[in-house]
Scaffold this motif. Structure first.
Motif, mmCIF file in Angstrom:
data_model
loop_
_atom_site.group_PDB
_atom_site.id
_atom_site.type_symbol
_atom_site.label_atom_id
_atom_site.label_comp_id
_atom_site.label_asym_id
_atom_site.label_seq_id
_atom_site.Cartn_x
_atom_site.Cartn_y
_atom_site.Cartn_z
ATOM 1 N N GLY A 1 0.803 -1.228 0.000
ATOM 2 C CA GLY A 1 0.000 0.000 0.000
ATOM 3 C C GLY A 1 0.830 1.269 0.000
ATOM 4 N N LYS B 1 3.562 4.066 -1.574
ATOM 5 C CA LYS B 1 3.941 4.572 -2.890
ATOM 6 C C LYS B 1 5.464 4.699 -2.956
ATOM 7 N N PRO C 1 12.464 4.677 -14.168
ATOM 8 C CA PRO C 1 11.577 4.106 -15.175
ATOM 9 C C PRO C 1 12.114 2.799 -15.744
ATOM 10 N N VAL D 1 9.134 -1.578 -11.714
ATOM 11 C CA VAL D 1 7.698 -1.431 -11.511
ATOM 12 C C VAL D 1 7.112 -2.753 -11.034
ATOM 13 N N SER E 1 2.955 0.744 -4.711
ATOM 14 C CA SER E 1 2.504 1.417 -5.921
ATOM 15 C C SER E 1 3.649 2.263 -6.469
ATOM 16 N N PRO E 2 4.209 1.867 -7.622
ATOM 17 C CA PRO E 2 5.355 2.596 -8.171
ATOM 18 C C PRO E 2 4.945 3.957 -8.732
ATOM 19 N N GLN E 3 5.765 4.961 -8.514
ATOM 20 C CA GLN E 3 5.444 6.319 -8.950
ATOM 21 C C GLN E 3 6.637 6.915 -9.690
ATOM 22 N N LYS E 4 6.326 7.782 -10.658
ATOM 23 C CA LYS E 4 7.386 8.492 -11.382
ATOM 24 C C LYS E 4 7.385 9.940 -10.962
ATOM 25 N N MET E 5 8.530 10.544 -10.848
ATOM 26 C CA MET E 5 8.566 11.996 -10.650
ATOM 27 C C MET E 5 9.952 12.551 -10.951
ATOM 28 N N TYR F 1 13.148 14.468 -2.900
ATOM 29 C CA TYR F 1 13.383 14.782 -1.494
ATOM 30 C C TYR F 1 12.119 15.399 -0.870
ATOM 31 N N GLY F 2 11.604 16.424 -1.529
ATOM 32 C CA GLY F 2 10.403 17.075 -1.026
ATOM 33 C C GLY F 2 9.214 16.123 -0.989
ATOM 34 N N GLN G 1 9.556 13.807 1.909
ATOM 35 C CA GLN G 1 9.364 14.517 3.160
ATOM 36 C C GLN G 1 7.896 14.768 3.424
ATOM 37 N N GLN G 2 7.175 15.103 2.340
ATOM 38 C CA GLN G 2 5.809 15.529 2.543
ATOM 39 C C GLN G 2 4.798 14.436 2.273
ATOM 40 N N GLY G 3 5.288 13.274 1.844
ATOM 41 C CA GLY G 3 4.377 12.156 1.725
ATOM 42 C C GLY G 3 3.676 12.013 0.392
ATOM 43 N N VAL G 4 4.128 12.739 -0.642
ATOM 44 C CA VAL G 4 3.565 12.481 -1.975
ATOM 45 C C VAL G 4 3.952 11.061 -2.399
#
Ligand code: NA
Ligand code: NA
Lengths: 312, 463, 220
Positions: A146, A148, A153, A158, A167-171, A177-178, A181-184
Motif C-alpha cells: 500500500g 507509494k 523508469p 515497476v 505502488s510505483p510512482q514516477k517523478m 526529497y520534497g 518529506q511531505q508524503g507524496v
C-alpha cells in the motif's frame, strides 16, 4: 578547455563531480586523458545533467553530439532486454558477484550486444547494492504493501514494487526529497551513496539494509566514433579508461560503506534483517524473475547464479 | 568574445521586431553552426526536451488555465468586494484595497499581467469614480500587480526551479514572506501619500459586510488553501497530497467547477439574460459544462498564452544548451572568481544584469538564460539557491514596470486607457518602494529562506 | 475577436483547446487514481508531457498567423511606416531562416526514428544521406503501444514486437510543426511585402485583451 587540433571527447553524466562514485570516476578519467593525451585528445565533462539527462544522452550519442556517457544499466533495456538482469531483485549476492558476472563471458558479451543499435559498451562502473527506505519501518514485505515508491523508469522495477504490494510512482528527481518529506511518495530504493548524497535518510523513517538489487553504470560510446579513431589513440584511451575503472571499482564498496557510516553519524536509522526476514523479501520479490526470464535469457541467469556461488 | 556576439545578435534581432522566441532560437542555431560541431538535430532534440525533460514546466499551462477560469468566472470582483469591506474605510482606502485584492488574486494566479487585468479592470474604474486621479490608480495597480509572480503560485518560480533544478515547493514557500512584505510596504506608502494629499476614504460598511463579502469570495479563496495544503500538507495532520504540477491541474479543475457550478458567471447554468440557474433546472449541465462555448473559449485563451510563453522558454532552453555545449558557464565562473568578486559584488552584478535584461526580455525567458550562467557562481560563493531565486523574481517584478518593455506597463496602459509613458510616470513613486524592497531582499537572505527552511529543512546543496 | 475565423483557424483552435483540456483531465485523473484507488496511471505523466509538446509546437505556427508572438515593438513604434516596412521584411527574413533551419534540424532528428535518411549538409540540405542506422526500434519510457499502432512494427521494427510506443510517434510533431512554421512565416513575409501587415509581433494585444475582460466584467 580544448586546444585547436585536439580531438574533443564530450562526456555527459548526471551526478556531481566529487562525491558520487560515477562523478569521481569521470573526473579522474578527465584528468588522466587531458594530462596523458595532451595534443591528441581532450575530454570535456558535463556533470549534473547540464548537457543531457540519462533519457536523452544515448540519443545524442547516436547522433554524434556526445562521445561518452555512463547511464545506469536500466537505461539500456530499450536497446537490449538482456540488461533487465541487473534490475531483477536478489539476482546478485553482492557487488563482488556483480563484478564476477560482468567479467564472465556472459557479462563481456553484453558489452557488444548493442553494436547493431550503434552502441559499444566499454566498462562497467560500480555504484553498489540498493537498500529500501520508507516513511515507516520496513521489516516484512507486508510493511511495504500500500505504500507509494519512487522508482526509476524500468518495467522490472515497476513489477518488483507491485510484487510487494507497493505502488510505483514516477517523478522529477529534483522533487523526490520534497515528495518523500511531505508524503507524496512514501518510499524509495537506492544505494548508500545516493541516499546520503540526496539526504533521503533525513526524510524517511529509516533505511532497511535489504541489499535487494544493484545500481551499476555502463560506460558507453558509439560504434561509429570508436571506429573513426586512429588505432594508437583508441588503444591509449581504452587503456586509461580500463585503469581508471580498476581503481574506482575497487573503491566503490568503500565509498558506499563510508556513506552508510555518514548516515549513521548524521542520525539516520538503519535496520538490519535476520536471515528469515530477508528470506521473506526474497520470496515476495523473486517471482518477478519468471516474468522477465525470456528477456534476459536463461543462460545469463545461470551465469549470475554461478557468480554468486563463486564469491560465497 | 563569441558570447558578446551571441547576445548582441539576440538583442539586435529583437529590436528589429523578430519575436523574442525566434531571436533566441535563430541566434543559438547560428552560434552552433559557426562555433561548434554539434548537429542541427541536437537543436530539434533540445526543443522537444523543453517539454519532455522538464516535468516541472508542466505546471505552467495548468496555472495559466486556473487563472483564466478564475478571471472569467467572477472571482476577481468578489475578492475586490471583500478587500473594500476590510480596508476601504482608511484614508486612501480604495487604493489600499486594490493592493490587498492584488495580493489575494496573486495567491490564485501565477502571473503578474493576469493579476493586473483581473483586478485593475475593476479597481481603476472604481477609484476614478471615488475621486482618485487616473494616474494614481494606474500606478498603484501596475505595481501591486507585480506581486503575481512573488506570491505563490508563480510561473516565474516554476521556470527558475526547472532551470536550476531546485524544488518548486521550496521556491513557492520562499515567496510567501517577501510577498506579504512587499504588499505591506506598498500599502504603507499609499497610506502615507493619502494622508499627505488628503485622499478620499470610504465608509466602513460594518462587520456584517466583511462577513458577507468573505462568504461570497470564500469559494475562490479556498483555492489558495487547496494549493498550499495540497503541496505542503498540514503539519501534524496530513502530509502533502500532490506535487506542485498536480496542484496546478487540481486548481484548474476546481476553478472550472467553481466558475461553472457555484458562481455560475460562465457556462451552461448562466442564461443569456444573466440569470443563474440551479443545477436541477438544467441537470445535463454536468456534462455540457465541459463543452460549453465559455469553457472552450477559456481553454483556448489559456492555451494560446501557454503557446506564446512556452515557445519563448523552449527557445531560451536552446540558447542555454548551446551555452552549456560551449562551456560558457564554466568560463564565466572562472573569470568572475579570478577577478576576486565576493558575494556582495556578485549580487550587485546579478541585479544589474537582470534589470538591464528585463528591459528587453520576457521574464521567464530571461530567467532561463541568466539562471544557469550565474547559478554555478552563486554556489561557489555560498549563496543559497532559493535566496538567489527570490532575488531574481523581485528583479523580474521591477523589469515588468520599467520601460521600454514591461508587460505590466502595457497591460496597465490598456486597462487604464492611458499612454504608456504616463503609466511609467505614475508607477515611479511606487517603483522606489520596490527598489528599497529589492535591496532588502538581496542583503537579508533570511527574508527568503526562513520559511522554507523552517518547513522543509535547510536546502541541500549538491554540486 | 473581430476577425472572421477560417476553417483552418477553427481546426487549430480546437487542437489547442482539446490538448490543454485533455492534459488537465489526465493529470487530475492520476491524482484521483492515487488517492481513491491507490493506484497510478504510470503512463499519464509521459503522455501529458507529449501533449504539452504538441500543443506548444503546433500552436507556434498559429501564433505566427495571428501575430500573437511576444516581442519588442519599442523601435517599430518610433520609426516611419517606410522604415517599419523594411525592418518588418528583415525580421520576416530572420523568421523564415529560423523556421527553415529548424525544419532541417527537426527532420534530421526525427528521420532516424522513422528509419528515414537525414539530410546531408550543415547549413542547407544537400540531398539525403545514403547509409545510416535506423532507430525505429527506440521506444518511449512508459506509454504502451496501442493496438492501432501495431502496424508500425512491420514498418519500423523489422516486425519485432513493441512493448512501448516507438519514439517516432511523439517526435513526429517536430518536422510537422516546423514545416507548418516555415509555411506560416513565408506567408507573413508576403503579407508584409504587400503591406497587408506591418509587424510579426503582438503590439497592442494587451489592450484588446483588456477590452475583452472589460466587456466580460460589464456583462456580469
Ligand atoms: Na502568484
Ligand atoms: Na522593463
Amino acid at each position: 578547455a580544448c586546444d585547436d587540433g585536439e580531438m574533443v571527447i564530450k562526456f555527459s553524466h548526471v551526478t556531481n563531480t566529487d562525491k558520487h562514485p560515477k562523478g569521481i570516476a569521470a573526473s579522474l578519467l578527465e584528468e588522466r586523458v587531458n594530462a596523458e593525451m595532451n595534443g591528441k585528445a581532450c575530454m570535456e565533462v558535463f556533470p549534473n545533467s547540464t548537457l543531457y539527462n540519462d533519457n536523452k544522452v544515448l540519443e545524442a550519442m547516436l547522433q554524434g553530439d556526445v562521445q561518452l556517457a555512463a547511464p545506469s544499466l536500466s537505461k539500456f533495456e530499450t536497446f537490449t532486454k538482456q540488461f533487465r538482469i541487473f534490475d531483477l531483485p536478489f539476482m546478485f549476492a553482492n557487488v563482488e558477484a556483480v563484478d564476477t558476472f560482468q567479467n564472465s563471458d556472459a557479462g563481456q558479451a553484453m558489452l557488444d550486444s548493442m553494436q547493431k543499435r550503434g552502441l559499444q559498451g566499454l566498462e562497467f562502473w560500480h555504484n553498489g547494492m540498493k537498500q529500501m527506505s520508507a516513511s515507516k519501518p520496513l521489516i516484512t514485505p507486508a510493511d511495504a504493501s500500500g505504500l507509494k515508491f519512487r522508482v526509476q523508469p524500468s518495467d522490472v522495477l515497476v513489477a518488483q514494487m507491485e510484487a510487494i504490494g507497493g505502488s510505483p510512482q514516477k517523478m522529477a528527481f529534483s522533487e523526490v526529497y520534497g515528495a518523500l518529506q511531505q508524503g507524496v511518495v512514501d518510499g524509495q530504493e537506492n544505494t548508500w551513496s545516493n541516499i546520503f548524497g540526496k539526504k533521503f535518510f533525513e526524510v524517511q523513517d529509516g533505511i532497511t539494509e535489504t541489499n535487494h538489487g544493484i545500481i551499476d553504470y555502463l560506460v558507453v560510446t558509439s560504434v561509429d566514433w570508436l571506429d573513426s579513431l586512429d588505432a594508437d589513440v583508441r588503444d591509449q584511451f581504452l587503456t586509461i579508461l580500463d585503469e581508471v575503472t580498476q581503481v574506482r571499482n575497487a573503491e566503490s564498496t568503500q565509498t558506499n560503506e563510508a556513506a552508510k557510516a555518514d548516515i549513521i553519524a548524521a542520525g539516520g536509522e538503519i535496520r538490519q534483517l535476520t536471515d528469515e526476514q530477508r528470506q521473506a523479501w526474497i520470496d515476495a520479490m523473486k517471482p518477478v524473475w519468471t516474468k522477465f526470464e525470456g528477456d534476459v535469457g536463461k543462460e545469463n541467469i545461470e551465469a549470475a547464479q554461478k557468480a554468486n556461488a563463486m564469491v560465497n | 568574445m563569441e558570447i558578446a556576439l551571441l547576445f548582441g545578435m539576440v538583442i539586435g534581432l529583437m529590436l528589429i521586431g523578430v519575436p523574442i522566441a525566434m531571436s533566441l532560437g535563430l541566434s543559438s542555431i547560428l552560434f552552433l553552426l559557426w562555433f561548434s560541431d554539434s548537429s542541427m538535430a541536437s537543436i530539434a532534440q533540445t526543443l522537444f526536451e523543453a517539454f519532455e525533460g522538464h516535468f516541472t514546466l508542466l505546471a505552467i499551462p495548468f496555472f495559466i488555465l486556473a487563472s483564466s477560469f478564475m478571471s472569467t468566472g467572477g472571482v476577481a470582483q468578489r475578492i475586490i468586494r471583500f478587500s473594500i469591506a476590510c480596508v476601504g474605510h482608511f484614508r486612501g482606502g480604495l487604493a489600499i484595497a486594490g493592493v490587498f485584492a492584488c495580493m489575494m488574486f496573486a495567491a490564485l494566479s501565477g502571473s503578474s499581467p493576469a493579476t493586473v487585468v483581473a483586478i485593475g479592470t475593476i479597481v481603476i474604474a472604481a477609484m476614478k469614480q471615488a475621486g482618485y486621479t487616473k494616474e494614481f490608480a494606474a500606478g498603484v495597480i501596475c505595481n501591486a500587480g507585480t506581486l503575481g509572480i512573488l506570491i505563490p503560485p508563480s510561473i516565474v518560480m516554476v521556470v527558475y526551479a526547472a532551470a536550476v533544478e531546485v524544488s518548486v515547493g521550496r521556491m513557492f514557500l520562499a515567496g510567501v514572506i517577501p510577498g506579504l512584505m512587499a504588499g505591506l510596504m506598498l500599502m504603507i506608502a499609499i497610506y502615507v501619500m493619502a494622508r499627505i494629499k488628503d485622499m478620499p476614504a470610504g465608509e466602513f460598511a460594518g462587520f456584517g459586510e466583511i462577513f458577507a463579502a468573505f462568504r461570497d469570495a470564500a469559494w475562490g479563496l479556498l483555492l489558495i488553501v487547496i494549493i498550499m495544503i495540497g503541496i505542503y500538507g498540514i503539519p501534524g495532520v496530513t502530509g502533502a497530497i500532490f506535487t506542485p504540477t498536480e496542484a496546478a491541474a487540481v486548481a484548474s479543475m476546481y476553478a472550472f467547477f467553481v466558475a461553472c457550478f457555484i458562481y455560475r458567471d460562465m457556462g451552461p447554468l448562466r442564461t443569456k439574460d444573466g440569470e443563474r440557474l440551479a443545477l436541477y433546472q438544467n441537470p445535463k449541465a454536468i456534462v455540457t459544462a465541459f463543452f460549453h462555448k465559455d469553457t472552450r473559449q477559456t481553454l483556448f485563451d489559456a492555451g494560446k498564452l501557454t503557446v506564446t510563453l512556452m515557445f519563448v522558454i523552449a527557445n531560451a532552453l536552446i540558447l542555454k544548451h548551446v551555452l552549456t555545449d560551449e562551456q560558457i558557464p564554466q568560463k564565466l565562473t572562472q573569470m568572475l572568481l579570478d577577478a576576486g568578486f565576493g558575494p556582495v559584488m556578485f549580487l550587485v552584478i546579478v541585479n544589474i544584469i537582470l534589470l538591464i535584461g528585463g528591459q528587453f526580455m520576457e521574464p521567464s525567458g530571461l530567467l532561463v538564460i541568466v539562471a544557469p550562467l550565474v547559478f554555478p557562481i552563486a554556489i561557489e560563493l555560498g549563496i543559497d539557491p532559493i535566496h538567489l531565486g527570490i532575488i531574481m523574481v523581485v528583479n523580474m517584478e521591477i523589469g515588468m514596470i520599467t520601460p521600454p518593455v514591461g508587460l505590466n506597463l502595457f497591460v496597465t496602459s490598456g486597462v487604464a486607457n492611458m499612454p504608456m509613458m504616463a503609466v511609467v510616470k505614475a508607477a515611479l513613486p511606487f517603483l522606489a518602494v520596490l527598489f528599497v524592497f529589492l535591496i532588502m531582499v538581496t542583503y537579508i537572505p533570511a527574508i527568503s529562506t526562513f520559511l522554507p527552511n523552517l518547513v522543509m529543512g535547510p536546502e541541500l546543496i549538491v554540486n | 475577436m473581430t476577425e472572421d475565423r477560417s476553417f483552418f483557424d477553427t481546426i487549430e483552435e480546437t487542437i489547442i483547446s482539446v490538448l490543454l483540456g485533455l492534459m488537465t483531465i489526465l493529470t487530475f485523473a492520476n491524482v484521483v487514481a492515487r488517492y481513491v484507488f491507490n493506484s497510478n496511471i504510470l503512463w499519464a505523466l509521459e503522455l501529458t508531457v507529449f501533449m504539452f509538446a504538441w500543443l506548444v509546437l503546433l500552436g507556434a505556427s498559429y501564433a505566427v498567423k495571428k501575430t500573437a508572438h511576444l516581442g519588442v515593438d519599442a523601435i517599430l513604434n518610433l520609426v516611419s511606416p517606410a522604415t517599419r516596412r523594411i525592418l518588418g521584411l528583415m525580421a520576416a527574413f530572420a523568421c523564415v531562416s529560423f523556421a527553415f533551419l529548424m525544419f532541417k534540424g527537426a527532420w534530421d532528428y526525427w528521420a532516424n526514428f522513422a528509419n528515414l535518411p537525414q539530410t546531408e549538409g550543415r547549413w542547407f540540405p544537400l540531398g539525403f544521406e545514403e547509409s545510416f542506422r535506423g532507430k525505429g526500434w527506440y521506444e518511449v519510457n512508459d506509454i504502451p503501444v496501442p493496438e492501432a499502432m501495431k502496424f508500425l512494427e512491420g514498418l519500423l521494427n523489422d516486425g519485432d514486437e513493441y512493448e512501448k510506443m516507438p519514439r517516432a510517434v511523439p517526435y513526429m510533431v517536430l518536422p510537422l510543426s516546423m514545416g507548418l512554421l516555415l509555411f506560416r512565416t513565408l506567408q507573413v513575409t508576403w503579407k508584409i511585402y504587400t503591406g497587408e501587415k506591418d509587424m510579426l509581433i503582438v503590439s497592442h494585444e494587451a489592450e484588446e485583451a483588456v477590452e475583452e475582460a472589460a466587456q466580460q466584467a460589464k456583462g456580469t
